[in-house]
Design a protein around this motif. Structure first.
Motif, PDB file in Angstrom:
ATOM      1  N   MET A  75       0.867  -1.182   0.000  1.00 52.14           N
ATOM      2  CA  MET A  75       0.000   0.000   0.000  1.00 52.14           C
ATOM      3  C   MET A  75       0.901   1.229   0.000  1.00 52.14           C
ATOM      4  O   MET A  75       1.722   1.423   0.878  1.00 52.14           O
ATOM      5  CB  MET A  75      -0.849  -0.026   1.291  1.00 52.14           C
ATOM      6  N   SER A  76       0.804   2.063  -1.050  1.00 56.10           N
ATOM      7  CA  SER A  76       1.672   3.257  -1.068  1.00 56.10           C
ATOM      8  C   SER A  76       0.999   4.358  -0.256  1.00 56.10           C
ATOM      9  O   SER A  76      -0.209   4.544  -0.301  1.00 56.10           O
ATOM     10  CB  SER A  76       1.859   3.732  -2.531  1.00 56.10           C
ATOM     11  N   ILE A  77       1.804   5.052   0.513  1.00 58.40           N
ATOM     12  CA  ILE A  77       1.295   6.121   1.374  1.00 58.40           C
ATOM     13  C   ILE A  77       1.456   7.445   0.662  1.00 58.40           C
ATOM     14  O   ILE A  77       2.510   7.738   0.097  1.00 58.40           O
ATOM     15  CB  ILE A  77       2.084   6.152   2.701  1.00 58.40           C
ATOM     16  N   ALA A  78       0.405   8.248   0.650  1.00 55.55           N
ATOM     17  CA  ALA A  78       0.449   9.556  -0.015  1.00 55.55           C
ATOM     18  C   ALA A  78       1.507  10.428   0.660  1.00 55.55           C
ATOM     19  O   ALA A  78       1.811  10.233   1.825  1.00 55.55           O
ATOM     20  CB  ALA A  78      -0.914  10.226   0.114  1.00 55.55           C
ATOM     21  N   PRO A  79       2.083  11.365  -0.092  1.00 49.41           N
ATOM     22  CA  PRO A  79       3.035  12.272   0.529  1.00 49.41           C
ATOM     23  C   PRO A  79       2.344  13.052   1.651  1.00 49.41           C
ATOM     24  O   PRO A  79       1.131  13.046   1.758  1.00 49.41           O
ATOM     25  CB  PRO A  79       3.452  13.203  -0.617  1.00 49.41           C
ATOM     26  N   VAL A  80       3.121  13.720   2.473  1.00 48.73           N
ATOM     27  CA  VAL A  80       2.595  14.465   3.613  1.00 48.73           C
ATOM     28  C   VAL A  80       1.490  15.414   3.163  1.00 48.73           C
ATOM     29  O   VAL A  80       1.666  16.167   2.205  1.00 48.73           O
ATOM     30  CB  VAL A  80       3.720  15.256   4.298  1.00 48.73           C
ATOM     31  N   GLU A  81       0.349  15.362   3.842  1.00 47.44           N
ATOM     32  CA  GLU A  81      -0.750  16.286   3.576  1.00 47.44           C
ATOM     33  C   GLU A  81      -0.510  17.530   4.430  1.00 47.44           C
ATOM     34  O   GLU A  81      -0.302  17.425   5.629  1.00 47.44           O
ATOM     35  CB  GLU A  81      -2.080  15.637   3.979  1.00 47.44           C
ATOM     36  N   LEU A  82      -0.507  18.694   3.811  1.00 46.46           N
ATOM     37  CA  LEU A  82      -0.312  19.939   4.560  1.00 46.46           C
ATOM     38  C   LEU A  82      -1.599  20.759   4.512  1.00 46.46           C
ATOM     39  O   LEU A  82      -2.072  21.109   3.434  1.00 46.46           O
ATOM     40  CB  LEU A  82       0.839  20.751   3.959  1.00 46.46           C
ATOM     41  N   LEU A  83      -2.179  21.006   5.675  1.00 44.38           N
ATOM     42  CA  LEU A  83      -3.397  21.807   5.790  1.00 44.38           C
ATOM     43  C   LEU A  83      -3.049  23.096   6.512  1.00 44.38           C
ATOM     44  O   LEU A  83      -2.567  23.057   7.650  1.00 44.38           O
ATOM     45  CB  LEU A  83      -4.473  21.039   6.567  1.00 44.38           C
ATOM     46  N   ARG A  84      -3.257  24.245   5.854  1.00 43.59           N
ATOM     47  CA  ARG A  84      -2.917  25.534   6.467  1.00 43.59           C
ATOM     48  C   ARG A  84      -4.184  26.273   6.895  1.00 43.59           C
ATOM     49  O   ARG A  84      -5.199  26.192   6.199  1.00 43.59           O
ATOM     50  CB  ARG A  84      -2.110  26.384   5.504  1.00 43.59           C
ATOM     51  N   PHE A  85      -4.090  26.943   8.019  1.00 43.74           N
ATOM     52  CA  PHE A  85      -5.234  27.681   8.555  1.00 43.74           C
ATOM     53  C   PHE A  85      -4.785  29.084   8.932  1.00 43.74           C
ATOM     54  O   PHE A  85      -3.650  29.273   9.369  1.00 43.74           O
ATOM     55  CB  PHE A  85      -5.798  26.965   9.785  1.00 43.74           C
ATOM     56  N   ASP A  86      -5.699  30.048   8.812  1.00 48.14           N
ATOM     57  CA  ASP A  86      -5.348  31.428   9.182  1.00 48.14           C
ATOM     58  C   ASP A  86      -5.220  31.564  10.700  1.00 48.14           C
ATOM     59  O   ASP A  86      -4.355  32.284  11.200  1.00 48.14           O
ATOM     60  CB  ASP A  86      -6.420  32.406   8.662  1.00 48.14           C
ATOM     61  N   THR A  87      -6.097  30.845  11.414  1.00 46.49           N
ATOM     62  CA  THR A  87      -6.091  30.991  12.867  1.00 46.49           C
ATOM     63  C   THR A  87      -6.026  29.638  13.578  1.00 46.49           C
ATOM     64  O   THR A  87      -6.436  28.622  13.010  1.00 46.49           O
ATOM     65  CB  THR A  87      -7.397  31.678  13.350  1.00 46.49           C
ATOM     66  N   ASP A  88      -5.553  29.653  14.837  1.00 48.21           N
ATOM     67  CA  ASP A  88      -5.539  28.425  15.648  1.00 48.21           C
ATOM     68  C   ASP A  88      -6.945  27.901  15.852  1.00 48.21           C
ATOM     69  O   ASP A  88      -7.181  26.693  15.841  1.00 48.21           O
ATOM     70  CB  ASP A  88      -4.890  28.718  17.015  1.00 48.21           C
ATOM     71  N   ALA A  89      -7.904  28.818  16.005  1.00 50.86           N
ATOM     72  CA  ALA A  89      -9.303  28.401  16.247  1.00 50.86           C
ATOM     73  C   ALA A  89      -9.841  27.603  15.063  1.00 50.86           C
ATOM     74  O   ALA A  89     -10.483  26.560  15.249  1.00 50.86           O
ATOM     75  CB  ALA A  89     -10.165  29.637  16.501  1.00 50.86           C
ATOM     76  N   GLU A  90      -9.565  28.068  13.833  1.00 49.62           N
ATOM     77  CA  GLU A  90     -10.031  27.332  12.638  1.00 49.62           C
ATOM     78  C   GLU A  90      -9.375  25.955  12.582  1.00 49.62           C
ATOM     79  O   GLU A  90     -10.029  24.953  12.286  1.00 49.62           O
ATOM     80  CB  GLU A  90      -9.675  28.102  11.369  1.00 49.62           C
ATOM     81  N   LEU A  91      -8.069  25.940  12.892  1.00 51.49           N
ATOM     82  CA  LEU A  91      -7.351  24.658  12.869  1.00 51.49           C
ATOM     83  C   LEU A  91      -7.963  23.693  13.870  1.00 51.49           C
ATOM     84  O   LEU A  91      -8.282  22.548  13.552  1.00 51.49           O
ATOM     85  CB  LEU A  91      -5.867  24.876  13.195  1.00 51.49           C
ATOM     86  N   VAL A  92      -8.173  24.177  15.098  1.00 52.06           N
ATOM     87  CA  VAL A  92      -8.693  23.293  16.152  1.00 52.06           C
ATOM     88  C   VAL A  92     -10.070  22.753  15.764  1.00 52.06           C
ATOM     89  O   VAL A  92     -10.345  21.561  15.920  1.00 52.06           O
ATOM     90  CB  VAL A  92      -8.729  24.026  17.515  1.00 52.06           C
ATOM     91  N   GLN A  93     -10.903  23.609  15.193  1.00 48.57           N
ATOM     92  CA  GLN A  93     -12.246  23.160  14.802  1.00 48.57           C
ATOM     93  C   GLN A  93     -12.168  22.027  13.768  1.00 48.57           C
ATOM     94  O   GLN A  93     -12.793  20.973  13.932  1.00 48.57           O
ATOM     95  CB  GLN A  93     -13.032  24.343  14.247  1.00 48.57           C
ATOM     96  N   ARG A  94     -11.356  22.223  12.739  1.00 49.00           N
ATOM     97  CA  ARG A  94     -11.229  21.193  11.693  1.00 49.00           C
ATOM     98  C   ARG A  94     -10.590  19.928  12.264  1.00 49.00           C
ATOM     99  O   ARG A  94     -10.986  18.813  11.939  1.00 49.00           O
ATOM    100  CB  ARG A  94     -10.402  21.705  10.519  1.00 49.00           C
ATOM    101  N   PHE A  95      -9.590  20.116  13.130  1.00 52.58           N
ATOM    102  CA  PHE A  95      -8.874  18.982  13.709  1.00 52.58           C
ATOM    103  C   PHE A  95      -9.814  18.137  14.556  1.00 52.58           C
ATOM    104  O   PHE A  95      -9.825  16.912  14.479  1.00 52.58           O
ATOM    105  CB  PHE A  95      -7.702  19.507  14.545  1.00 52.58           C
ATOM    106  N   ILE A  96     -10.644  18.818  15.331  1.00 48.77           N
ATOM    107  CA  ILE A  96     -11.610  18.119  16.184  1.00 48.77           C
ATOM    108  C   ILE A  96     -12.540  17.258  15.324  1.00 48.77           C
ATOM    109  O   ILE A  96     -12.810  16.092  15.635  1.00 48.77           O
ATOM    110  CB  ILE A  96     -12.437  19.139  16.993  1.00 48.77           C
ATOM    111  N   GLU A  97     -13.009  17.801  14.212  1.00 51.74           N
ATOM    112  CA  GLU A  97     -13.910  17.048  13.319  1.00 51.74           C
ATOM    113  C   GLU A  97     -13.214  15.759  12.868  1.00 51.74           C
ATOM    114  O   GLU A  97     -13.772  14.667  12.939  1.00 51.74           O
ATOM    115  CB  GLU A  97     -14.288  17.888  12.092  1.00 51.74           C
ATOM    116  N   ARG A  98     -11.966  15.916  12.445  1.00 50.25           N
ATOM    117  CA  ARG A  98     -11.213  14.751  11.961  1.00 50.25           C
ATOM    118  C   ARG A  98     -10.994  13.732  13.076  1.00 50.25           C
ATOM    119  O   ARG A  98     -11.185  12.537  12.880  1.00 50.25           O
ATOM    120  CB  ARG A  98      -9.853  15.195  11.442  1.00 50.25           C
ATOM    121  N   LEU A  99     -10.567  14.226  14.228  1.00 49.84           N
ATOM    122  CA  LEU A  99     -10.255  13.313  15.333  1.00 49.84           C
ATOM    123  C   LEU A  99     -11.495  12.543  15.769  1.00 49.84           C
ATOM    124  O   LEU A  99     -11.443  11.325  15.974  1.00 49.84           O
ATOM    125  CB  LEU A  99      -9.678  14.101  16.511  1.00 49.84           C
TER     126      LEU A  99
END
Ligand code: 6PG
Length: 232
Positions: free
Chosen positions: A1-25
């Motif tokens: 199984m080949s693993i995709a290269p590193v996925e980089l997700l950029r966010f303007d704010t920590d709050a936006e990042l945390v919200q998206r991260f929580i959904e994923r987790l």
């Protein structure tokens, strides 16, 4: 199984990042519980995860089926402010997440070496982790795999799950998961915040010398998918 290269997700704010991260987790931990009856989450210490921990602790997950442990720990008492366990207990094992099981890497009744051995046997009893969340130090360390430590090569090559690390550029002796145990997982995330961490990441992605920047050993492997969430 080949693993995709590193996925980089950029966010303007920590709050936006945390919200998206929580959904994923929540999606990945719920899926693990649905498929295997339990979920295994590895978190890191430091300053960056505090907001994430507080938000995650309030999520309506079946926390009684979630086991949490640490990628590394500082050799201090569990109630010391510098302790990663203390950080997790204060910010993550609260609210709904108080029902989760926590596996400590620390046994302060014995010395660091014996504590690493007991961490080793505890980690050996845990299955493949569903999610591992790592941080990144400005020297390119992750977990407690420090470029300045004499134990780094061992940490990157050993078959054992945990080792004692004595960094010369950071406080406290540490117990760190080895690269091999961190990669015995289904998904790895790097949770990063700020321009300085963006620079460190850019440097890490430019070269392949893992001893100079140990984070490269996680970014440049093909065993586990890696996603980097970067705010600011
Ligand atoms: C630790 C951590 C370590 C941390 C980085 C980033 O015990 O210190 O586990 O690997 O993730 O040092 O820390 P900050 O989030 O504070 O920048």
């Amino acid at each position: 199984m080949s693993i995709a290269p590193v996925e980089l997700l950029r966010f303007d704010t920590d709050a936006e990042l945390v919200q998206r991260f929580i959904e994923r987790l929540c999606k990945q931990l719920s899926q693990a519980i649905a498929e295997r009856g339990e979920a295994y989450l590895v978190v890191s210490g430091g300053r960056t995860p505090i907001k994430l921990f507080s938000e995650l602790s309030q999520q309506p997950l079946d926390w009684a089926r979630v086991t949490i442990t640490l990628a590394d720990e500082r050799w201090v008492a569990a109630d010391d402010a510098a302790s990663n366990e203390c950080l997790v207990r204060m910010h993550l094992l609260q609210h709904r997440a108080a029902a989760a099981k926590f596996v400590s890497l620390l046994d302060s009744t014995v010395g660091a070496a014996a504590s690493a051995r007991s961490a080793e046997s505890k980690l050996a009893q845990l299955p493949t982790f569903d999610v591992v969340i790592l941080g990144l130090g400005e020297d390119g360390h992750t977990a407690s795999l420090f470029p300045c430590s004499a134990e780094l090569e061992t940490g990157l090559t050993t078959k054992t799950a945990a080792l004692v690390v004595t960094p010369t550029t950071a406080p406290h002796q540490r117990i760190s998961m080895s690269l091999r145990r961190l990669l015995d997982s289904r998904q790895i995330y790097f949770h990063l915040s700020g321009a300085a961490k963006a620079d460190v990441l850019a440097r890490a992605l430019k070269d392949t010398n893992h001893l100079a920047m140990p984070v490269r050993a996680v970014l440049q492997q093909t065993q586990v998918p890696v996603s980097v969430l970067l705010a600011g």
